[in-house]
Design a protein around this motif. Structure first.
Motif, PDB file in Angstrom:
ATOM      1  N   UNK A  20       7.283   9.224   4.817  1.00 34.76           N
ATOM      2  CA  UNK A  20       6.612   9.180   3.341  1.00 34.76           C
ATOM      3  C   UNK A  20       6.051   7.981   3.096  1.00 34.76           C
ATOM      4  N   UNK A  21       6.658   6.896   3.512  1.00 35.02           N
ATOM      5  CA  UNK A  21       5.900   5.612   2.908  1.00 35.02           C
ATOM      6  C   UNK A  21       4.659   5.492   3.744  1.00 35.02           C
ATOM      7  N   UNK A  22       4.855   5.590   5.075  1.00 34.18           N
ATOM      8  CA  UNK A  22       3.347   5.549   5.708  1.00 34.18           C
ATOM      9  C   UNK A  22       2.367   6.326   4.997  1.00 34.18           C
ATOM     10  N   UNK A  23       2.700   7.643   4.943  1.00 34.58           N
ATOM     11  CA  UNK A  23       1.741   8.624   4.287  1.00 34.58           C
ATOM     12  C   UNK A  23       1.245   8.151   3.020  1.00 34.58           C
ATOM     13  N   UNK A  54       0.674  -1.214  -0.224  1.00 34.63           N
ATOM     14  CA  UNK A  54       0.101   0.003   0.123  1.00 34.63           C
ATOM     15  C   UNK A  54       0.849   1.237   0.000  1.00 34.63           C
ATOM     16  N   UNK A  55       2.130   1.204   0.205  1.00 34.66           N
ATOM     17  CA  UNK A  55       3.015   2.358   0.277  1.00 34.66           C
ATOM     18  C   UNK A  55       4.298   1.912   0.062  1.00 34.66           C
ATOM     19  N   UNK A  56       5.106   3.156  -0.477  1.00 35.77           N
ATOM     20  CA  UNK A  56       6.621   2.954  -1.099  1.00 35.77           C
ATOM     21  C   UNK A  56       7.068   4.354  -0.918  1.00 35.77           C
ATOM     22  N   UNK A  57       8.198   4.623  -0.303  1.00 36.58           N
ATOM     23  CA  UNK A  57       9.042   5.796  -0.462  1.00 36.58           C
ATOM     24  C   UNK A  57      10.758   5.407  -0.577  1.00 36.58           C
ATOM     25  N   UNK A  58      11.461   6.262  -1.047  1.00 34.78           N
ATOM     26  CA  UNK A  58      12.751   6.169  -0.987  1.00 34.78           C
ATOM     27  C   UNK A  58      13.414   7.557  -0.758  1.00 34.78           C
ATOM     28  N   UNK A  59      14.533   7.615  -0.158  1.00 38.25           N
ATOM     29  CA  UNK A  59      15.374   8.831   0.127  1.00 38.25           C
ATOM     30  C   UNK A  59      16.857   8.630  -0.148  1.00 38.25           C
ATOM     31  N   UNK A  60      17.532   9.883  -0.086  1.00 40.40           N
ATOM     32  CA  UNK A  60      19.035   9.486  -0.124  1.00 40.40           C
ATOM     33  C   UNK A  60      19.774  10.285   1.093  1.00 40.40           C
ATOM     34  N   UNK A  61      20.789   9.704   1.479  1.00 39.26           N
ATOM     35  CA  UNK A  61      21.614  10.514   2.624  1.00 39.26           C
ATOM     36  C   UNK A  61      22.334  11.596   2.302  1.00 39.26           C
TER      37      UNK A  61
END
Length: 451
Positions: free
Chosen positions: A329-332, A302-309
């Motif tokens: 972000x994934x939870x949202x 139901x959710x997916x997100x990715x970030x970069x350090x």
């Protein structure tokens, strides 16, 4: 919708064995090949070896055995399991190519998404060692044969020659075996899928990102079905890949009881247990398609997100801000709040820095309520396949309303609700998160399916 799963990893060569061993707290720890110590002084000598791959049972023909890296073959093993569990039959379409089709699935709307950290490293290193050492080994043997057999130097030369290990021949298909996209291409050809065929190479987050990309492709209407996950195979003749991690001081240290060496989130953790490899594949389907054919639905993505350090090539950013932003972000994206996440399958490597920062982020986002475990405590760390194996655990945990313990956890590094024993766990939403060398972060949110 997740309708099928498949795995090939240290604690299971099929999904039933894998899940049963997870619930029983059974991992696999072994010594590295002894001859690796002929070539390097290693701080760690432990890893998680894979089961033997049954190529006869898999149905690999002679061409596939010689023209595919093991990473592609274990990926196919997991993919076949996922399709079978999803209730999809395979029909032979091309005997010579050993290729199949799936009745009822429009090939143009079926895709492949595979994550890997390294790809066909086994083939690359094997062919490189043959190229570099093949002629030298013959010359050494010839020189030893021309010396008097009683000379000490003759025996020393022969011993040196025996240590030069490499394949019998240079493989003419080396390029197509070592390229990172080979596994995805192999699966696309094997099952005759003409939709998107994508390879993700973001190290330890690769499997998680691949599943997220497949989820997006189905969500936006591009595809009806996708095989998605991660594959890795990390054995080589000289243990060079293992040595790279060992020199970086990331691996578990030897101890009197190797079974207890791998201990994510424990105060006494000493590093991660490298796996020989692994494969985890999910069969994802568009909701309407799954319901129309009466598929058993394990769970939903139901959710997916990715970030970069943007911090360091080898180390997670100490403030954990981008990990936290990714999780929120994934939870949202799943349309829920952190309070509704019941279970978190952590990255949980067992390295001192990662576990400490991850624990702090979990506490900031979820507090001490959410149940937490680490599947790597059982499987070891299979790099690009790790997030996919953890997604399989999330799917089965939600479907069966139970999950495995965080094994070897005696003195937790933080005051979190770690799962200390295998058993029933009521949950509607689960989250799995992955962090990778380079600074890549990714998370998936799953929901329990209720008909």
């Amino acid at each position: 919708m997740i309708t099928g799963t498949g795995v090939f990893c240290p604690n299971g060569s099929d999904v039933d064995e894998f899940w049963s061993n997870c619930l029983a707290g059974c991992g696999r720890v072994g010594r590295i090949p002894e001859h690796w110590l002929d070539h390097a002084d290693l701080r760690s000598t432990l890893w998680a070896p894979l089961p033997e791959l049954d190529l006869d049972g898999l149905g690999a023909n002679r061409n596939e055995r010689s023209q595919r890296d093991p990473v592609s073959l274990i990926g196919e093993c997991a993919a076949r399991q996922a399709l079978a569990q999803a209730g999809h039959d395979l029909v032979l379409r091309d005997r010579r190519a050993n290729a199949f089709g799936i009745p009822g699935v429009e090939a143009e709307r079926a895709g492949i998404f595979v994550g890997t950290g390294i790809g066909g490293a086994h083939s690359f290193l094997g062919n490189f060692s043959h190229h570099l050492l093949g002629r030298a080994k013959r010359e050494i043997e010839d020189l030893a044969g021309r010396l008097p057999p009683t000379m000490k130097e003759a025996d020393e030369l022969r011993m040196t020659g025996r240590r030069l290990v490499h394949p019998e021949r240079f493989n003419a298909f080396a390029v197509s075996m070592l390229m990172p996209n080979a596994t995805a291409a192999h699966l696309g050809q094997k099952f005759t899928f003409h939709g998107a065929n994508v390879t993700t190479t973001v190290a330890c987050a690769a499997g998680t990102v691949a599943i997220g990309q497949a989820f997006r492709a189905i969500q936006c209407g591009e595809l009806d079905l996708a095989l998605a996950g991660g594959c890795e195979y990390l054995r080589d003749d000289y243990g060079a890949i293992f040595r790279g991690f060992d020199i970086a001081r990331t691996l578990v240290q030897d101890c009197s009881d190797p079974a207890t060496a791998n201990r994510p989130f424990d105060v006494q953790r000493s590093g991660f247990l490298l796996a020989e490899g692994g494969a985890g594949i999910l069969c994802l389907e568009e909701r309407g398609m799954a319901l129309r054919r009466g598929a058993t639905i394990l769970a939903e993505v139901t959710g997916f997100a990715q970030t970069f350090d943007a911090h360091n090539m080898m180390s997670i950013a100490p403030d954990g801000r981008q990990v936290e932003r990714m999780v929120r972000a994934a939870v949202a994206d799943a349309g829920i709040t952190p309070e509704r996440v019941d279970y978190l399958n952590a990255h949980g490597t067992g390295t001192r820095i990662n576990d400490a920062i991850e624990s702090e982020v979990i506490a900031r986002v979820f507090g001490p309520r959410v149940k937490v475990n680490s599947t790597k405590a059982l499987t070891g760390h299979s790099i690009g396949a790790s997030g996919a194996l953890e997604a399989v655990v999330c799917a089965h945990s939600l479907a069966e309303q139970r999950t495995h313990a965080c094994v070897n956890l005696q003195e937790p590094v933080a005051d979190l609700a770690f799962v200390r024993s295998s058993g029933a766990l009521e949950m509607d939403h689960a989250l799995s998160q992955s962090f990778a060398f380079g600074g890549h972060n990714a998370a998936l949110v799953f929901r329990r399916h209720q008909a």
